[in-house]
Design an enzyme around this catalytic site. Sequence first.
Site: not given
Length: 296
Positions: A51, A95, A118
């Site tokens: 990412k 994460q 997200d």
Amino acid sequence: MKLINGTEIAAKVHAETAARIAALQSRGLTPGLAVVLVGDDPASRAYVRSKDKRAAELGIHSVKHELPATTTQAELLALIARLNADPAIHGILVQSPPPKHIDEAAIVLAIDPAKDVDGFHPVNVAKLALDDPTGFVPCTPLGCQRLLTEAGVKTSGARAVVLGRSMIVGKPMALLLMAKSTAERPGGDATVTIAHSRTRDLAAVTREADILIAAIGRPEFVTADMVRDGAVVIDVGINRVDDLIAPKGYRLVGDVDFQNVAPKCAAITPVPGGVGPMTIAMLMANTVTAAERTAA
Ligand code: NDP
């Protein structure tokens, strides 16, 4: 059978994102993304690395925070507060999964919903359920929807079965497929069934699907007898299985028994090279959207 090439479609999304970044930069704004990793789970570390790398390649100001597994909840919350207040950061990603002692729900709740690229914050979950386009949608299901529309799959009126009901994939996937299609977000208007570990006669349910989305985390679980002829199959699963002749000692397989299912399908995604690249592509797109909204 048509192979839906996630790498190619992700490249198209990245090209769109790059053009949007250039437009923002001409107005003096560089989108910023903070990626936070707690602990040393190897798969999480690999995701964070890719990412961060992709963001930097696109010209996003990418800041990686790699914290030790001993990081406390308070320390993590303090970092989130700093990132929420930082005007150079438009998107924040922590994460998943964090170490056991971290309360993940509390961390998600602490992220400013306007920076929650997200799409996990309750405000953004609610906006998806309410068909409010000002929220952020989780990247993986958003990427799956884009794969379907790019592959020319007609979702309107189709029977879609989503296998898995997680908040990260299954549930938002079902919401996207059942939503009224709009010009901004095509790929809805399906008749959706969600199946999970308690579903009775699962194979009979999945065989109903014109579009089958598999997101359960069980290697090659979906077998040919579970899929109807001519179905479109999107395989979200990423599972490591031991493989002594592979250089790393393992290989990645999806939730679908690709070899036996693919010949029955109208279209199917491979693993790797299907949904995976799209997750990153949609994360970059969401980050740029977050930056655009601050400039509006
Ligand atoms: P979760 O473990 O959170 O959810 C799995 C879901 O599958 C649950 O709803 C569970 O049901 C259901 N399930 C598990 N076993 C069965 C079974 N035998 N029969 C029917 N349903 C079952 O996983 P995620 O949603 O986070 O991830 C799913 C997969 O997608 C994983 O392989 C993951 O690695 C992958 N993934 C890939 C991404 C990408 O970028 N390509 C991104 C995110 C995930 P129940 O609720 O009843 O327990």
